[in-house]
Design an enzyme around this catalytic site. Structure first.
Site, PDB file in Angstrom:
ATOM      1  N   SER A  98       0.820  -1.205   0.000  1.00  0.00           N
ATOM      2  CA  SER A  98       0.000   0.000   0.000  1.00  0.00           C
ATOM      3  C   SER A  98       0.860   1.263   0.000  1.00  0.00           C
ATOM      4  CB  SER A  98      -0.968  -0.040   1.192  1.00  0.00           C
ATOM      5  OG  SER A  98      -1.988   0.916   1.058  1.00  0.00           O
ATOM      6  N   ASP A 222      -9.870  -5.403  -4.306  1.00  0.00           N
ATOM      7  CA  ASP A 222      -9.323  -4.347  -3.451  1.00  0.00           C
ATOM      8  C   ASP A 222     -10.229  -3.111  -3.488  1.00  0.00           C
ATOM      9  OD1 ASP A 222      -7.715  -2.388  -2.170  1.00  0.00           O
ATOM     10  OD2 ASP A 222      -5.889  -3.403  -2.830  1.00  0.00           O
ATOM     11  N   HIS A 250      -7.616  -5.643  -0.066  1.00  0.00           N
ATOM     12  CA  HIS A 250      -6.351  -4.966   0.200  1.00  0.00           C
ATOM     13  C   HIS A 250      -5.421  -5.818   1.059  1.00  0.00           C
ATOM     14  CE1 HIS A 250      -4.044  -1.379  -0.263  1.00  0.00           C
ATOM     15  NE2 HIS A 250      -4.034  -1.063   1.009  1.00  0.00           N
TER      16      HIS A 250
END
Length: 269
Positions: A98, A222, A250
């Site tokens: 991320s 996601d 995610h």
């Protein structure tokens, strides 16, 4: 083994070296708003396969110092450089999730891939996290501003709400509580400042400066960083491969843990 590394005056970064001195080094960069402990289920397995797993907490997160300033991608990329040089690492696999993936990209560009042999991106918040007139993907800037406001007014609820969209599979309450505790271990101010960086940074010009084999791991479901991010990265990063995780959001490193660890090991070997 855990220790602190000074990255600038009065700022120390916490690093956990799972098996110091043994194996090929893999430097893990955590996502927002967690810390290096999010990779527990990789640290449990990869050292058995000959990898030296190193987790660092970004400034303001986990056990690192919490300065008031210094939350741009440039500054945090400089922190990575300081950690790599302080540990004397060579032939490093840089692995970021991320926001950590976004900062890894900036590191590769800003520091010419110093000491890095391979790059692994997990649900990376890149090339740009927020929408703009020439980039219709991701969250709106207004949505991120709302997260910043919620961080300063009710951070526990903000973290809980974020956790609700992080994973796609049912998780026991005990796991959810543990994962949310990682976010609450951060500085509230650092949490907000990194949201501002996620909102404002643009990595499109950085991608051409990546010249190492790159693996792009991304969940098809996601809801934080949509799968189109991975497709855009794959199109622009030379020598990259795209590895979709069809049943993951995610939190692909946990939702499809066996596949994630298997594919990561394959790529790193």
């Amino acid at each position: 083994m855990g220790y602190y590394i000074t990255v600038e005056q009065d700022v120390q970064i916490f690093v956990e070296d799972i098996d110091p001195g043994n194996g090929k080094p893999v430097l893990f960069l955590h996502g927002w708003p967690a810390n290096h402990k999010m990779f527990e289920y990789q640290f449990n397995q990869l050292p058995q396969m000959g990898f030296r797993c190193i987790g660092m907490d970004f400034r303001g997160f986990g056990d690192s110092d919490r300065p008031w300033n210094g939350y741009s991608y440039d500054r945090m990329a400089d922190d990575i450089l300081a950690v790599i040089d302080a540990l004397g690492l060579e032939d490093v696999i840089l692995a970021g999730h991320s926001m950590g993936g976004a900062i890894a990209i900036r590191y590769m560009s800003r520091h010419a891939g110093h000491k890095i042999s391979k790059l692994a991106l997990f649900g990376a918040a890149a090339p740009v996290f927020t929408q703009s007139p020439d980039y219709p993907y991701g969250k709106t800037k207004e949505e991120v501003n709302k997260l910043i406001q919620d961080t300063y007014t009710n951070r526990p609820q903000m973290v809980a709400d974020f956790g609700d969209i992080f994973f796609t599979r049912y998780l026991r309450e005990s796991f959810v509580d543990w994962f949310q505790s990682l976010g609450l271990a951060a500085s509230g101010h650092a949490t907000a400042m990194c949201l501002a960086s996620l909102r404002d940074e643009d990595l499109r010009q950085d991608l051409a400066n990546i010249h190492v084999p790159t693996a792009i791991f991304h969940g098809k479901q996601d809801k934080v960083c949509p799968f189109v991010f991975a497709e855009l990265l794959h199109a622009e990063i030379k020598e990259s491969e795209l590895i979709p995780f069809y049943y993951s959001g995610h939190g692909l490193f946990y939702c499809e843990m066996k596949k994630f660890n298997r594919e990561l090991t394959r790529f790193m070997t």
